[in-house]
Design an enzyme around this catalytic site. Sequence first.
Site, PDB file in Angstrom:
ATOM      1  N   LYS A 109     -11.810   4.073   1.653  1.00 52.37           N
ATOM      2  CA  LYS A 109     -10.684   3.340   1.056  1.00 52.37           C
ATOM      3  C   LYS A 109     -11.275   2.154   0.289  1.00 52.37           C
ATOM      4  O   LYS A 109     -11.256   1.015   0.749  1.00 52.37           O
ATOM      5  CB  LYS A 109      -9.733   2.882   2.162  1.00 52.37           C
ATOM      6  CG  LYS A 109      -8.451   2.269   1.675  1.00 52.37           C
ATOM      7  CD  LYS A 109      -7.542   1.970   2.881  1.00 52.37           C
ATOM      8  CE  LYS A 109      -6.240   1.370   2.453  1.00 52.37           C
ATOM      9  NZ  LYS A 109      -5.362   1.115   3.604  1.00 52.37           N
ATOM     10  N   TYR A 112     -14.713  26.578  -0.344  1.00 50.23           N
ATOM     11  CA  TYR A 112     -14.617  25.124  -0.512  1.00 50.23           C
ATOM     12  C   TYR A 112     -13.600  24.710  -1.557  1.00 50.23           C
ATOM     13  O   TYR A 112     -13.073  23.606  -1.496  1.00 50.23           O
ATOM     14  CB  TYR A 112     -15.979  24.467  -0.758  1.00 50.23           C
ATOM     15  CG  TYR A 112     -16.878  25.144  -1.746  1.00 50.23           C
ATOM     16  CD1 TYR A 112     -16.695  24.991  -3.113  1.00 50.23           C
ATOM     17  CD2 TYR A 112     -17.927  25.925  -1.303  1.00 50.23           C
ATOM     18  CE1 TYR A 112     -17.539  25.608  -4.014  1.00 50.23           C
ATOM     19  CE2 TYR A 112     -18.779  26.556  -2.201  1.00 50.23           C
ATOM     20  CZ  TYR A 112     -18.583  26.392  -3.554  1.00 50.23           C
ATOM     21  OH  TYR A 112     -19.422  27.013  -4.448  1.00 50.23           O
ATOM     22  N   GLU A 149      -7.851   6.217  10.548  1.00 55.44           N
ATOM     23  CA  GLU A 149      -8.173   7.050  11.703  1.00 55.44           C
ATOM     24  C   GLU A 149      -7.209   8.242  11.799  1.00 55.44           C
ATOM     25  O   GLU A 149      -7.628   9.367  12.088  1.00 55.44           O
ATOM     26  CB  GLU A 149      -8.116   6.224  12.994  1.00 55.44           C
ATOM     27  CG  GLU A 149      -9.218   5.200  13.121  1.00 55.44           C
ATOM     28  CD  GLU A 149      -8.944   3.860  12.421  1.00 55.44           C
ATOM     29  OE1 GLU A 149      -9.680   2.897  12.693  1.00 55.44           O
ATOM     30  OE2 GLU A 149      -7.999   3.770  11.602  1.00 55.44           O
ATOM     31  N   GLU A 153       0.840  -1.206   0.000  1.00 54.81           N
ATOM     32  CA  GLU A 153       0.000   0.000   0.000  1.00 54.81           C
ATOM     33  C   GLU A 153       0.871   1.251   0.000  1.00 54.81           C
ATOM     34  O   GLU A 153       0.570   2.228  -0.682  1.00 54.81           O
ATOM     35  CB  GLU A 153      -0.895   0.021   1.235  1.00 54.81           C
ATOM     36  CG  GLU A 153      -1.944  -1.063   1.251  1.00 54.81           C
ATOM     37  CD  GLU A 153      -2.771  -0.984   2.513  1.00 54.81           C
ATOM     38  OE1 GLU A 153      -3.947  -0.576   2.401  1.00 54.81           O
ATOM     39  OE2 GLU A 153      -2.244  -1.316   3.595  1.00 54.81           O
TER      40      GLU A 153
END
Length: 128
Positions: free
Chosen positions: A108, A63, A83, A31
Amino acid sequence: MTADIGMDHLGDRIALRGLRAYGYHGVFAEERREGQYFTVDAVLDVDTAPAAASDDVADTVHYGELASKLVEVVTGEPVNLLETLAERLARVCLAGRGVRRAQVTVHKPEAPIPHEFDDVSVTIVRAR
């Protein structure tokens, strides 16, 4: 003209959903080496009354600028956990003008899970 943050505007929100960026986050070496797309949803509690009164982007969360800052985090320094990534993204959101609370979801969809699935996500809520 600046409006006070009052009870009347507690439900005001600005949402940015489906922001995609390529990052190298994850526990596994592959990854970190190969990377993958992450998708971010950010919902910000902010009093929109000042911007509505002035019609000036300087009185609200821009934004477009927020999206660029969030992409910088996703494409930046790798972390092991969603997290941790979500926490970093929430800090960016809370730094925005007048943001009282941020709900950030990091998706993900290509997580290394050996089963058929649609998405993996972590959602956190942080407030000033």
